[in-house]
Design a protein around this motif. Structure first.
Motif, short mmCIF file in Angstrom:
data_model
loop_
_atom_site.label_atom_id
_atom_site.label_comp_id
_atom_site.label_asym_id
_atom_site.label_seq_id
_atom_site.Cartn_x
_atom_site.Cartn_y
_atom_site.Cartn_z
N VAL A 1 -21.19 16.85 21.21
CA VAL A 1 -21.42 15.67 22.14
C VAL A 1 -20.50 14.54 21.89
CG1 VAL A 1 -23.88 16.58 22.40
CG2 VAL A 1 -23.11 14.92 20.44
N GLN A 2 -19.69 14.84 20.81
CA GLN A 2 -18.92 13.63 20.39
C GLN A 2 -17.63 14.23 19.59
OE1 GLN A 2 -21.32 10.05 19.14
NE2 GLN A 2 -19.19 9.29 18.75
N ARG A 3 -16.40 13.71 19.85
CA ARG A 3 -15.16 14.18 19.09
C ARG A 3 -14.45 12.51 18.98
NH1 ARG A 3 -15.37 17.51 23.47
NH2 ARG A 3 -15.54 19.86 23.09
N TRP A 4 -13.96 12.59 17.64
CA TRP A 4 -13.21 11.19 17.56
C TRP A 4 -12.33 11.27 16.15
CZ3 TRP A 4 -18.37 12.11 15.97
CH2 TRP A 4 -18.65 11.85 14.82
N ILE A 5 -11.69 10.04 16.05
CA ILE A 5 -10.44 10.54 14.75
C ILE A 5 -10.92 9.05 14.36
CG2 ILE A 5 -8.80 11.82 16.33
CD1 ILE A 5 -7.89 8.21 15.94
N GLY A 6 -10.14 9.09 12.97
CA GLY A 6 -10.04 7.87 12.13
C GLY A 6 -8.84 7.93 11.38
N PHE A 7 -8.43 6.96 10.79
CA PHE A 7 -7.28 6.49 9.97
C PHE A 7 -7.58 6.31 8.70
CE2 PHE A 7 -5.53 5.50 14.46
CZ PHE A 7 -4.77 6.55 14.62
N ARG A 8 -7.54 7.25 7.58
CA ARG A 8 -7.84 6.91 6.24
C ARG A 8 -6.65 6.22 5.49
NH1 ARG A 8 -8.18 12.49 7.19
NH2 ARG A 8 -10.22 13.37 7.02
N PRO A 9 -6.77 5.06 4.86
CA PRO A 9 -5.33 4.24 4.45
C PRO A 9 -5.03 4.90 2.84
CG PRO A 9 -7.56 3.01 4.06
CD PRO A 9 -7.85 4.53 4.81
N ARG A 10 -4.14 5.77 3.13
CA ARG A 10 -3.60 6.34 1.89
C ARG A 10 -2.52 5.35 1.07
NH1 ARG A 10 -0.93 11.99 2.13
NH2 ARG A 10 0.72 10.96 2.35
N PRO A 11 -2.78 5.28 -0.26
CA PRO A 11 -1.64 4.37 -0.65
C PRO A 11 -0.46 5.45 -0.90
CG PRO A 11 -3.60 4.70 -2.39
CD PRO A 11 -3.87 5.37 -1.01
N VAL A 12 0.61 4.49 -1.05
CA VAL A 12 2.00 5.37 -1.02
C VAL A 12 2.19 5.75 -2.58
CG1 VAL A 12 4.57 5.15 -0.45
CG2 VAL A 12 2.94 4.43 1.27
N GLU A 13 2.15 4.61 -3.17
CA GLU A 13 2.22 4.74 -4.86
C GLU A 13 0.78 4.66 -5.49
OE1 GLU A 13 5.29 2.17 -6.08
OE2 GLU A 13 6.79 3.29 -4.79
N GLY A 14 0.68 5.40 -6.55
CA GLY A 14 -0.73 5.61 -7.46
C GLY A 14 -1.87 6.50 -6.77
N ASP A 15 -2.70 6.75 -7.58
CA ASP A 15 -3.37 7.87 -7.03
C ASP A 15 -4.87 7.14 -6.85
OD1 ASP A 15 -4.54 7.29 -9.61
OD2 ASP A 15 -4.89 9.37 -9.98
N GLY A 16 -4.92 5.76 -6.66
CA GLY A 16 -6.44 5.27 -6.41
C GLY A 16 -5.90 3.87 -5.37
N PRO A 17 -6.90 3.41 -4.97
CA PRO A 17 -6.92 2.16 -4.20
C PRO A 17 -6.39 0.95 -4.92
CG PRO A 17 -9.33 2.61 -5.00
CD PRO A 17 -8.43 3.82 -5.48
N HIS A 18 -6.01 0.11 -4.18
CA HIS A 18 -5.53 -1.35 -4.62
C HIS A 18 -6.73 -2.16 -4.57
CE1 HIS A 18 -1.33 0.40 -4.36
NE2 HIS A 18 -1.48 0.78 -3.19
N ILE A 19 -7.04 -2.43 -5.78
CA ILE A 19 -8.29 -3.35 -6.03
C ILE A 19 -7.85 -4.38 -7.15
CG2 ILE A 19 -10.74 -3.43 -6.51
CD1 ILE A 19 -11.07 -0.70 -5.77
N GLY A 20 -7.83 -5.44 -6.79
CA GLY A 20 -7.47 -6.65 -7.77
C GLY A 20 -6.45 -7.55 -7.36
N ARG A 21 -6.38 -8.75 -8.24
CA ARG A 21 -5.51 -9.68 -8.07
C ARG A 21 -3.98 -9.62 -7.94
NH1 ARG A 21 -6.64 -15.28 -11.38
NH2 ARG A 21 -5.58 -16.69 -9.76
N VAL A 22 -3.18 -10.18 -7.32
CA VAL A 22 -1.98 -9.92 -7.40
C VAL A 22 -1.40 -10.88 -8.35
CG1 VAL A 22 0.42 -10.38 -6.39
CG2 VAL A 22 -1.75 -9.32 -4.90
N ALA A 23 -0.72 -10.41 -9.60
CA ALA A 23 -0.35 -11.27 -10.63
C ALA A 23 0.24 -12.70 -10.16
CB ALA A 23 0.46 -10.61 -11.49
N GLY A 24 -0.11 -13.76 -10.67
CA GLY A 24 0.37 -15.13 -10.48
C GLY A 24 0.05 -15.50 -9.12
N SER A 25 -0.79 -15.12 -8.47
CA SER A 25 -1.16 -15.64 -7.19
C SER A 25 -2.70 -15.67 -7.19
CB SER A 25 -0.71 -14.86 -6.02
OG SER A 25 -1.63 -13.64 -6.01
N ASN A 26 -3.23 -16.18 -5.88
CA ASN A 26 -4.60 -16.20 -5.46
C ASN A 26 -4.99 -15.41 -4.56
OD1 ASN A 26 -3.42 -17.78 -3.46
ND2 ASN A 26 -5.11 -19.10 -3.30
N VAL A 27 -4.13 -14.27 -4.58
CA VAL A 27 -4.36 -13.18 -3.50
C VAL A 27 -4.94 -11.82 -4.15
CG1 VAL A 27 -3.12 -11.70 -1.81
CG2 VAL A 27 -2.43 -14.05 -2.23
#
Ligand code: GLY
Length: 289
Positions: free
Chosen positions: A231-257
């Protein structure tokens, strides 16, 4: 605005970080270009299966298992705050499902009742000095945001197709999966079958041949689907990191980002652990400032 935490992206990850920060008393603003989680967050099936999704004994799998442990209390707290049932079910401690659309509605409701400001605008650049902290949580679109003096790690959109059937509630039982094929069923009876992977950019075409292939594969796992019509068909976009084997979670060193993206196939699973880590870190820096 100074003193406010800006979160770019109002999907599951951004909204859950906002909710956790608001619970701690922070002033938070979410900026979202589209329909607040209208992309990967609402396209996902909602399968919570860390053992099936990750390689054995990897840091990503440990993160998935940690998030799975957090899920029951995360959902309980959210449902108690909002009264919204997110159709969370555990078949075993390491295998469950949740309705991502309902989870998203509950998170937005919890954010609104805690006075998180939500603005709908396409943010192309942010100035971290204007905020107490900035969180980039825009899924596959994250690296497009410009941040002075910060190079955001690259992600690629990995397109996936899903198909849905309306069946009798309880027809399936626990999730079934084999390789990249899986079937799961919500309490309403809606059954979702997936999936495939295509590295072809932000192409939104729904390909009937791929949907038919998923239907054939899914019917091998669950023969009742053989004569059922999607009754439904759809698509989505998984965000895959280009480098590393896990998500980017955490602070960018030296910043408040902070980064909170690149969750690839497991954004829904990793929502509680990402929210806890990022919100705790931001609160710790604000407390010591
Ligand atoms: N987590 C399942 C998928 O991305 O297809």
């Amino acid at each position: 605005m100074p003193g406010e935490v800006l979160i770019v992206g109002g999907g599951l990850i951004g909204s859950s970080i906002a909710w956790r920060l608001a619970q701690k008393g922070a002033r938070v603003i979410i900026s979202d270009a589209g329909t607040l989680g209208g992309e990967a967050s609402s396209a996902g099936a909602g399968m919570l299966s860390p053992n099936a999704e990750f390689d054995k004994s990897s840091a990503s799998r440990d993160l998935g298992l940690e998030s799975m442990r957090l899920y029951p209390s995360f959902v309980e707290e959210l449902q108690a705050e909002t009264g919204i049932d997110v159709d969370f079910r555990l078949f075993s401690p390491h295998d469950g499902i949740v309705d991502p659309g309902a989870l998203l509605r509950a998170l937005h409701c919890a954010c609104e009742s805690r006075n998180v400001r939500i603005i709908r605008e396409h943010v192309t650049s942010v100035e971290p000095r204007d905020h107490s902290a900035v969180v980039i949580a825009a899924g596959a679109w994250s690296e497009r945001v410009r941040v002075p003096n910060v190079t955001l790690p690259a992600v690629v959109p990995i397109k996936g197709h899903l198909i849905g059937f309306q069946l009798e509630p309880g027809a399936l039982g626990p999730t079934r999966r084999l390789g990249e094929t899986y079937v799961l069923q919500r309490s309403s009876g809606f059954l979702i079958a997936g999936s495939n992977e295509q590295d072809i950019g932000f192409d939104r075409t729904v390909d009937p041949a791929i949907c038919e292939d998923i239907h054939r594969r899914a019917a091998r796992l669950f023969p009742l689907l053989e004569n059922a019509t999607p009754v439904q068909r759809w698509i989505g976009f998984r965000p895959r990191p280009v480098e590393g084997d896990g998500p980017h979670i955490g602070r960018v060193a030296g910043s408040n980002v902070w980064l909170a993206y690149g969750h690839y196939r497991n954004g829904i699973l990793l929502t509680p652990v990402t929210a806890q880590r990022v919100a705790d870190e931001i609160q710790a820096t604000q407390a010591s400032a």
